[in-house]
Design a protein around this motif. Structure first.
Motif, short mmCIF file in Angstrom:
data_model
loop_
_atom_site.label_atom_id
_atom_site.label_comp_id
_atom_site.label_asym_id
_atom_site.label_seq_id
_atom_site.Cartn_x
_atom_site.Cartn_y
_atom_site.Cartn_z
N ASP A 13 0.81 -1.22 0.00
CA ASP A 13 0.00 0.00 0.00
C ASP A 13 0.84 1.27 0.00
OD1 ASP A 13 -2.35 -1.45 -0.06
OD2 ASP A 13 -2.68 -1.34 2.11
N VAL A 14 1.92 1.28 0.77
CA VAL A 14 2.75 2.48 0.85
C VAL A 14 3.31 2.83 -0.53
CG1 VAL A 14 4.89 3.46 1.77
CG2 VAL A 14 3.35 2.19 3.27
N ALA A 15 3.86 1.84 -1.22
CA ALA A 15 4.43 2.08 -2.54
C ALA A 15 3.34 2.38 -3.57
CB ALA A 15 5.26 0.88 -2.99
N ALA A 16 2.22 1.66 -3.48
CA ALA A 16 1.13 1.87 -4.43
C ALA A 16 0.56 3.28 -4.31
CB ALA A 16 0.04 0.83 -4.20
N ASP A 17 0.32 3.72 -3.09
CA ASP A 17 -0.26 5.05 -2.88
C ASP A 17 0.74 6.15 -3.23
OD1 ASP A 17 -2.59 3.84 -2.08
OD2 ASP A 17 -2.23 4.10 0.07
N ASP A 18 2.01 5.92 -2.95
CA ASP A 18 3.03 6.91 -3.31
C ASP A 18 3.15 7.03 -4.82
OD1 ASP A 18 5.30 8.66 -2.21
OD2 ASP A 18 6.34 7.44 -3.70
N VAL A 150 16.25 5.02 -12.22
CA VAL A 150 16.00 3.66 -12.70
C VAL A 150 16.27 2.66 -11.58
CG1 VAL A 150 16.60 4.22 -15.10
CG2 VAL A 150 18.37 3.36 -13.54
N GLY A 151 15.89 1.43 -11.82
CA GLY A 151 16.16 0.32 -10.93
C GLY A 151 15.38 -0.87 -11.44
N HIS A 152 16.04 -1.75 -12.18
CA HIS A 152 15.30 -2.86 -12.82
C HIS A 152 16.21 -4.07 -13.00
CE1 HIS A 152 17.20 -1.74 -16.77
NE2 HIS A 152 17.17 -0.55 -16.22
N LYS A 153 15.60 -5.25 -12.87
CA LYS A 153 16.33 -6.50 -13.01
C LYS A 153 16.32 -7.03 -14.44
CE LYS A 153 14.80 -7.80 -8.36
NZ LYS A 153 13.99 -8.77 -7.58
N GLU A 154 15.35 -6.57 -15.24
CA GLU A 154 15.23 -7.00 -16.62
C GLU A 154 15.15 -5.78 -17.52
OE1 GLU A 154 11.60 -9.23 -16.98
OE2 GLU A 154 10.33 -7.46 -16.70
N PRO A 190 9.15 7.81 -15.19
CA PRO A 190 8.83 9.22 -15.43
C PRO A 190 8.11 9.89 -14.27
CG PRO A 190 7.33 7.81 -16.65
CD PRO A 190 8.38 6.91 -16.07
N GLU A 191 7.62 9.09 -13.31
CA GLU A 191 6.89 9.63 -12.17
C GLU A 191 7.74 9.75 -10.92
OE1 GLU A 191 7.04 5.42 -10.95
OE2 GLU A 191 7.10 6.51 -12.83
N LEU A 192 9.03 9.45 -11.02
CA LEU A 192 9.83 9.27 -9.81
C LEU A 192 10.76 10.44 -9.57
CD1 LEU A 192 10.07 7.11 -7.65
CD2 LEU A 192 11.92 6.07 -8.95
N ASP A 193 10.66 11.03 -8.37
CA ASP A 193 11.64 12.00 -7.91
C ASP A 193 12.40 11.40 -6.74
OD1 ASP A 193 9.84 12.11 -5.77
OD2 ASP A 193 9.06 14.08 -6.33
N LEU A 194 13.28 12.17 -6.12
CA LEU A 194 14.16 11.61 -5.08
C LEU A 194 13.37 11.15 -3.87
CD1 LEU A 194 17.09 10.95 -4.58
CD2 LEU A 194 17.39 13.23 -3.61
N SER A 225 24.05 11.54 -7.44
CA SER A 225 24.13 11.29 -8.88
C SER A 225 24.05 12.55 -9.72
CB SER A 225 23.00 10.34 -9.30
OG SER A 225 21.74 10.98 -9.18
N GLY A 226 23.57 13.63 -9.12
CA GLY A 226 23.40 14.86 -9.88
C GLY A 226 22.04 15.00 -10.53
N VAL A 227 21.21 13.97 -10.41
CA VAL A 227 19.86 14.05 -10.96
C VAL A 227 18.98 14.78 -9.94
CG1 VAL A 227 17.84 12.75 -11.72
CG2 VAL A 227 20.14 11.95 -12.30
N THR A 228 18.55 15.97 -10.31
CA THR A 228 17.72 16.76 -9.40
C THR A 228 16.34 17.02 -9.98
OG1 THR A 228 18.64 18.79 -10.34
CG2 THR A 228 19.71 17.91 -8.37
N ALA A 229 16.17 16.85 -11.28
CA ALA A 229 14.87 17.06 -11.92
C ALA A 229 14.73 16.06 -13.05
CB ALA A 229 14.76 18.49 -12.46
N VAL A 230 13.52 15.61 -13.27
CA VAL A 230 13.25 14.65 -14.35
C VAL A 230 12.26 15.30 -15.33
CG1 VAL A 230 13.68 12.66 -12.90
CG2 VAL A 230 11.37 13.56 -13.06
N PRO A 231 12.34 14.97 -16.62
CA PRO A 231 11.43 15.58 -17.58
C PRO A 231 9.99 15.12 -17.33
CG PRO A 231 12.63 13.78 -18.60
CD PRO A 231 13.24 13.99 -17.25
N ASN A 232 9.05 16.01 -17.56
CA ASN A 232 7.66 15.67 -17.25
C ASN A 232 7.00 15.00 -18.45
OD1 ASN A 232 5.18 15.38 -16.06
ND2 ASN A 232 5.16 17.44 -15.18
N ILE A 233 7.38 13.75 -18.68
CA ILE A 233 6.81 12.96 -19.76
C ILE A 233 5.30 12.75 -19.53
CG2 ILE A 233 6.85 10.70 -20.89
CD1 ILE A 233 9.27 12.39 -21.55
N LEU A 234 4.91 12.57 -18.28
CA LEU A 234 3.50 12.34 -17.98
C LEU A 234 2.64 13.55 -18.35
CD1 LEU A 234 3.97 10.51 -14.62
CD2 LEU A 234 2.66 9.60 -16.53
#
Length: 244
Positions: A13-18, A150-154, A190-194, A225-234
């Motif tokens: 639930d925590v991850a789903a709602d976030d 990112v973070g993926h096994k496949e 595309p929905e993920l910030d820090l 990592s220096g990533v502070t903003a992500v493009p708003n693809i959504l």
């Protein structure tokens, strides 16, 4: 405006709602305009695409490339329902955006090779657009290079000839692709910030992405990592495909 449909698969639930909160924030939609269905909780049933502006598929711990005999009954049901839905999406060139798990799902549906060759640890990375990406109606809005998490096994190691590669990174040759004109999938989130990344690191500490005792170090590396903003693809997806 016809609403967008968010298909979610996270059982926690925590991850789903976030995730839902982040999708709402980045898209600029409210809950009436972005309606969530948690597929892990029950059968999706038939989806009348005429009721929707577009479909968004979120990420989660399922691995589309896992052998069928080790998948849970829930995962097998979800993937059968998604496959049936993607039959309609691709046939109609209907607006679709898959995030992380969505790239393997759409990829396998279209005949891509999905395996563990190009897995990436949880991190902030730099992503570059291909020439096709720079000309794409959605991804061209991101700029030729941008940061994302990112973070993926496949990952996809080979796309079919009819798919269009839109973006890549140093460790992963397919960070985004397109089928037709309006069906998209991204390996990055595309929905993920820090802050969202911190939540997922905690929730999925024991899911095999890293050793549990390394959680703090993984988050620290992402912060550095220096990533502070992500493009708003959504937001771009909504602006392009919202319809009345």
């Amino acid at each position: 405006m016809k609403p967008f449909l968010l298909l979610a698969i996270r059982a926690e639930d925590v991850a789903a709602d976030d995730e839902y909160a982040a999708m709402l924030r980045f898209s600029g939609l409210d809950e009436a305009q972005l309606r969530r269905f948690r597929m892990e909780q029950g059968e999706l049933g038939g989806v009348d695409l005429d009721r929707w502006s577009g479909v968004i598929l979120g990420g989660g711990p399922f691995q589309a490339s896992d052998p069928e005999d080790i998948k849970s009954a829930t995962q097998r049901r979800v993937e059968a329902e998604l496959s049936a839905l993607l039959d309609q999406v691709v046939e109609r060139d209907f607006p679709f955006l898959g995030a992380c798990y969505g790239i393997g799902t759409l990829g396998l549906h279209q005949g891509a090779v999905v395996d563990h060759t190009f897995r990436e640890p949880i991190s902030g990375i730099q992503i570059k657009l291909t020439e096709a990406g720079e000309e794409d109606q959605l991804f061209s809005r991101a700029g030729s290079q941008f940061g994302a998490y990112v973070g993926h096994k496949e990952a996809i190691s080979k796309l079919p000839a009819h798919a269009v590669t839109l973006a890549y990174s140093e460790r992963c040759p397919v960070q985004a692709f397109r089928i037709g004109r309006r069906a998209y999938a991204a390996q990055f989130h595309p929905e993920l910030d820090l802050d969202g990344l911190a939540t997922r690191i905690e929730v999925y500490k024991y899911a095999g992405y890293f050793k549990p005792e390394e959680a703090d170090a993984v988050l620290a590396a992402a912060r550095a990592s220096g990533v502070t903003a992500v493009p708003n693809i959504l937001k771009g997806f909504v602006e392009l495909f919202a319809r009345s």
